[in-house]
Design an enzyme around this catalytic site. Structure first.
Site, PDB file in Angstrom:
ATOM      1  N   LYS A   1       0.838  -1.209   0.000  1.00 47.05           N
ATOM      2  CA  LYS A   1       0.000   0.000   0.000  1.00 47.05           C
ATOM      3  C   LYS A   1       0.868   1.253   0.000  1.00 47.05           C
ATOM      4  CE  LYS A   1      -3.810  -2.377   2.202  1.00 47.05           C
ATOM      5  NZ  LYS A   1      -4.461  -2.811   3.438  1.00 47.05           N
TER       6      LYS A   1
ATOM      7  N   GLN B   1      -4.781  -1.611   9.686  1.00 45.50           N
ATOM      8  CA  GLN B   1      -4.571  -2.904   9.025  1.00 45.50           C
ATOM      9  C   GLN B   1      -5.136  -4.030   9.895  1.00 45.50           C
ATOM     10  OE1 GLN B   1      -3.245  -3.432   5.847  1.00 45.50           O
ATOM     11  NE2 GLN B   1      -3.985  -5.505   6.199  1.00 45.50           N
TER      12      GLN B   1
ATOM     13  N   ASP C   1     -11.151   2.818   4.009  1.00 45.12           N
ATOM     14  CA  ASP C   1     -11.557   1.424   3.801  1.00 45.12           C
ATOM     15  C   ASP C   1     -13.060   1.320   3.567  1.00 45.12           C
ATOM     16  OD1 ASP C   1      -9.508  -0.420   3.698  1.00 45.12           O
ATOM     17  OD2 ASP C   1      -9.261  -0.513   5.879  1.00 45.12           O
TER      18      ASP C   1
END
Ligand code: NDP
Length: 302
Positions: free
Chosen positions: A53, A97, A120
């Site tokens: 990422k 995460q 997200d």
């Protein structure tokens, strides 16, 4: 011959579209869109995901930070990190995460992320915006699937779409996004009766199950479009023999393990009219959509 829906190509298009947006954001605000990734513990798969990422963020000229903390971090300490990131004006996107160590209250931490920075798309505010069809940050993997369908000009409106899987991360938002595109949507799960028959009704079949090559030819309507979200690792030869053709079996023998989706690759290629391969289908889109969400979050905030 079925069309292979190439996720790498779509990813590259999305990344190319992101670049001028970053440039004009910097010109307007004198700073780059900022992404903060919080990594707790030493899960090696998570570390790889985070590296991928941040590498993409770097390529696109985003400001990025990884806040790495040991597995001993407490829920309160993580909440304090999130509160600090929420307050920072140079951070537009916050990503925690997953999975978090089991002693941390993941739900509470995800809820603490400011919805406008929730790149997200997991916060209930963004879920609500999605379910009522209002603009908001959308979960990356399912919105990547919609990008693939659209860019390959696969009609969605009016089609029967079946989504296998009802997770908050993939299945449910996938179903809502397809509904928003005017598909007639059926959502299946582990309690669905006669799953093959329900799947055979699909003109667009999305598998997000987490079971190695579970969807075989008897689940696929001839000519259907098949989207395989699954990412599973085949580790035994017995399983490899069930799943792979001789060429990939030789590859398996060389490497000792191989990635496979939720759909049997040979059956999918034979019966569908178009499909996403694993690897190289849906997978590459997730990070590209995360970058696009970060840029969108920055543009909305400034
Ligand atoms: P979850 O485990 O959270 O959800 C799996 C879903 O599949 C559940 O709804 C479950 O039903 C359903 N299911 C499980 N077994 C069966 C069965 N035998 N028949 C019918 N339905 C079944 O997984 P995720 O949604 O997080 O992920 C799904 C897959 O997608 C995984 O392989 C994951 O690795 C992959 N993935 C890929 C990404 C990418 O970037 N390509 C990103 C995210 C995930 P129930 O609710 O009843 O238990």
């Amino acid at each position: 011959m079925a069309t292979i829906l190439n996720g790498n190509t779509v990813r590259d298009q999305i990344k190319a579209e992101c670049l001028p947006r970053v440039t004009s954001f910097i010109a307007r605000t004198e700073r780059a869109p900022g992404l903060a990734v919080v990594l707790v513990g030493d899960n090696s798969a998570s570390a790889v995901y985070v590296r991928n990422k941040t590498k993409t963020a770097e390529e696109l000229g985003l400001h990025h930070e990884t806040i790495a903390r040991p597995a001993s971090l407490t829920t309160d300490e993580l909440l304090a990190i999130v509160a600090h990131l929420n307050a920072r004006t140079d951070i537009d996107g916050i990503l925690i995460q997953l999975p978090l160590p089991s002693h941390i209250d993941s739900q509470m931490c995800l809820l603490a992320v400011a919805p406008e920075k929730d790149v997200d798309g997991f916060h209930p505010c963004n879920v609500g915006l999605l379910s009522t069809g209002r603009p908001g940050l959308r979960p990356c993997t399912p919105s990547g699937v919609i990008e693939i369908l659209k860019r390959y000009q696969i009609p969605i409106a009016g089609r029967n779409a079946v989504v296998v899987g009802r997770s908050d991360i993939v299945g449910k938002p996938m179903a809502l996004l397809l509904l928003q595109e005017n598909a007639t949507v059926t959502v299946c799960h582990s309690r669905t009766r006669d799953l093959p028959a329900v799947c055979r009704n699909a003109e667009i079949l999305v598998a997000a199950i987490g079971r190695t090559a579970m969807i075989t030819a008897d689940y696929i309507q001839p000519g259907a479009v098949v989207i395989d979200v699954g990412m599973n690792t085949v580790r035994t030869r017995e399983e490899a023999e069930r799943v792979f053709d001789p060429a990939r079996l030789a590859d398996f023998d060389k490497r000792g393990s191989l990635l496979v989706g939720d759909v049997h690759p040979g059956d999918m290629a034979r019966v569908s009219s178009a499909y996403t391969p694993v690897p190289g289908g849906v997978g590459p889109l997730t990070i590209a959509m995360l970058m696009r969400n970060t840029i969108e979050a920055a543009e909305r905030r400034c």
